[in-house]
Design a protein around this motif. Sequence first.
Motif, PDB file in Angstrom:
ATOM      1  N   ALA A  72     -12.134  13.324  33.216  1.00 17.69           N
ATOM      2  CA  ALA A  72     -10.924  14.108  33.521  1.00 17.69           C
ATOM      3  C   ALA A  72      -9.867  13.864  32.444  1.00 17.69           C
ATOM      4  CB  ALA A  72     -10.388  13.723  34.902  1.00 17.69           C
ATOM      5  N   ALA A  73      -9.707  12.599  32.052  1.00 17.97           N
ATOM      6  CA  ALA A  73      -8.715  12.272  31.018  1.00 17.97           C
ATOM      7  C   ALA A  73      -9.117  12.860  29.670  1.00 17.97           C
ATOM      8  CB  ALA A  73      -8.572  10.749  30.919  1.00 17.97           C
ATOM      9  N   ALA A  74     -10.428  12.817  29.390  1.00 15.97           N
ATOM     10  CA  ALA A  74     -10.922  13.337  28.097  1.00 15.97           C
ATOM     11  C   ALA A  74     -10.708  14.852  28.014  1.00 15.97           C
ATOM     12  CB  ALA A  74     -12.398  12.991  27.928  1.00 15.97           C
ATOM     13  N   ALA A 118     -14.600  18.341  21.066  1.00 15.46           N
ATOM     14  CA  ALA A 118     -14.007  19.686  21.026  1.00 15.46           C
ATOM     15  C   ALA A 118     -15.095  20.678  20.611  1.00 15.46           C
ATOM     16  CB  ALA A 118     -12.862  19.711  20.029  1.00 15.46           C
ATOM     17  N   PHE A 119     -15.100  21.838  21.236  1.00 15.79           N
ATOM     18  CA  PHE A 119     -16.020  22.896  20.811  1.00 15.79           C
ATOM     19  C   PHE A 119     -15.489  23.462  19.493  1.00 15.79           C
ATOM     20  CE2 PHE A 119     -17.461  27.271  20.528  1.00 15.79           C
ATOM     21  CZ  PHE A 119     -18.822  27.109  20.731  1.00 15.79           C
ATOM     22  N   LYS A 152     -21.749  22.510  27.832  1.00 16.08           N
ATOM     23  CA  LYS A 152     -20.486  23.100  27.371  1.00 16.08           C
ATOM     24  C   LYS A 152     -19.542  23.239  28.558  1.00 16.08           C
ATOM     25  CE  LYS A 152     -18.553  26.877  24.702  1.00 16.08           C
ATOM     26  NZ  LYS A 152     -18.685  28.256  24.246  1.00 16.08           N
ATOM     27  N   LEU A 153     -18.320  22.790  28.408  1.00 16.09           N
ATOM     28  CA  LEU A 153     -17.315  22.923  29.467  1.00 16.09           C
ATOM     29  C   LEU A 153     -16.311  23.988  29.042  1.00 16.09           C
ATOM     30  CD1 LEU A 153     -16.627  19.156  30.327  1.00 16.09           C
ATOM     31  CD2 LEU A 153     -18.338  20.700  31.294  1.00 16.09           C
ATOM     32  N   GLU A 154     -16.140  24.964  29.901  1.00  9.52           N
ATOM     33  CA  GLU A 154     -15.263  26.091  29.548  1.00  9.52           C
ATOM     34  C   GLU A 154     -13.846  25.878  30.058  1.00  9.52           C
ATOM     35  OE1 GLU A 154     -16.220  28.354  27.578  1.00  9.52           O
ATOM     36  OE2 GLU A 154     -18.417  28.424  27.727  1.00  9.52           O
ATOM     37  N   GLY A 155     -13.693  24.897  30.960  1.00  8.74           N
ATOM     38  CA  GLY A 155     -12.385  24.693  31.606  1.00  8.74           C
ATOM     39  C   GLY A 155     -12.504  25.101  33.060  1.00  8.74           C
ATOM     40  N   GLY A 156     -11.822  24.379  33.937  1.00  5.89           N
ATOM     41  CA  GLY A 156     -11.864  24.730  35.365  1.00  5.89           C
ATOM     42  C   GLY A 156     -12.972  24.011  36.120  1.00  5.89           C
ATOM     43  N   GLY A 174      -9.115  19.071  25.503  1.00  2.00           N
ATOM     44  CA  GLY A 174      -8.976  20.487  25.855  1.00  2.00           C
ATOM     45  C   GLY A 174     -10.330  21.144  26.018  1.00  2.00           C
ATOM     46  N   THR A 175     -10.318  22.413  26.386  1.00  4.59           N
ATOM     47  CA  THR A 175     -11.571  23.169  26.514  1.00  4.59           C
ATOM     48  C   THR A 175     -11.429  24.434  25.669  1.00  4.59           C
ATOM     49  OG1 THR A 175     -10.670  24.119  28.547  1.00  4.59           O
ATOM     50  CG2 THR A 175     -12.279  22.338  28.789  1.00  4.59           C
ATOM     51  N   PRO A 176     -12.528  25.047  25.269  1.00  4.60           N
ATOM     52  CA  PRO A 176     -13.896  24.612  25.518  1.00  4.60           C
ATOM     53  C   PRO A 176     -14.200  23.293  24.793  1.00  4.60           C
ATOM     54  CG  PRO A 176     -13.887  26.464  23.996  1.00  4.60           C
ATOM     55  CD  PRO A 176     -12.477  26.298  24.460  1.00  4.60           C
TER      56      PRO A 176
END
Length: 385
Positions: A137-139, A186-187, A163-167, A144-146
């Motif tokens: 969560a902190a990372a 970071a993506f 891959k994390l898109e956010g949310g 940030g995302t993606p």
Amino acid sequence: MKNASPVIPPGSVLGILGGGQLGRMFCMEARRMGYRTLVWTGGLEAPAIVVADESIDAPFDSPEALETFVTKAAVATVEFENIPRETLEAVAARIQLHPSPNAVAICQHREREKAFLKANGIPCAPFAVVASAEELAAAIQQIGTPAVLKTAAFGYDGKGQLKLEGGEDPAEVWTSFATERAVLEAFIPFEMELSVMVARSADGSMAVYDPAENRHRHHILDLSIVPGRVSPAVAAEAKVIACEVAEALDYRGIMGVEFFYLSNGSLLVNEMAPRPHNSGHHTLDACATSQFEQQVRVICGLPAGSTRLLSPVVMLNLLGDMWPGETEPPDWTPLFADSSAFLHLYGKRRAMGRRKMGHANFLGSDTDEALRRAQSIKTALLRHG
Ligand code: AMP
């Protein structure tokens, strides 16, 4: 102790940890040069053993296998990075091992790899180390995302990546990811992926190849285009950074350095491979010295060979999905009809979806022309597969 180790002449036994296709091609080059080869498979399926003089088919933690290996081999190297560190240390305590256990340990673990890059001022994607849902969560807040979550250990070819898109719910993601340690990166909206092969000798001198432009399919290398279609300044910078990486690792052997090239002109190191690399397979047919011969030369204390590119080239990976059936090979007629295409098969018995079964090098008058031919063969193979 620079240059203190003696030259290992042809006729000597070269030990190789791992028995995959990289070991197989190493053995073929070593044998051409008059060396004998001893492959320690680690107990895994090993396409190298049929071309090795001798092999040891035992896990890497077997004390008997270790004893045989270090007794018979004059020098050792690796063909994949996920060899247990204890095995590397045990081999290096008895015979020369190039690259060093420390260099391999850094490259086999994303957390160590990133820390190494950062500590040495080598540009890479912003990242954070993650060992719990709270840290994830902190990372996510920090990076940030993606973003891309990657397992710290045993990751390659996009394995162990999300891959994390956010949310997303960090707790859910962390539970499903099921790993002890990971890196959130970071993506990077890169323009192109590049890689550079570099060989570093005992005296610290380096032989560096022209950058390859790499395209992936299902996260696995699909095509390498050489020379990569970047400006001479970018190509030169990629070579300089690759040499900086090899120098900072006090590396001896051949290594691959993978880059993201961004539209703002910058280069970020994605990862390093402490061994020959898939994106260096074009060197077998298109360079004065192949990456495998270079590995033989450098571990034996011989001078590195010329890295000169003799012809523009496109390397096409041949994955299992190009096989019509598990044990039914493709019809190679179109490939053999191309007089400047060179087929390399790894002798694997069963073809599976993303398994690397072989590759083909297409030499051309320029990369566009070679790419057209490679793509037309690829389309034909995939149609039949
Ligand atoms: P890796 O196993 O880390 O080499 O990742 C496999 C592939 O995933 C890379 O070659 C990229 O195409 C993609 N990839 C990995 N990390 C990133 C990133 N931070 N940003 C964008 N794409 C990535």
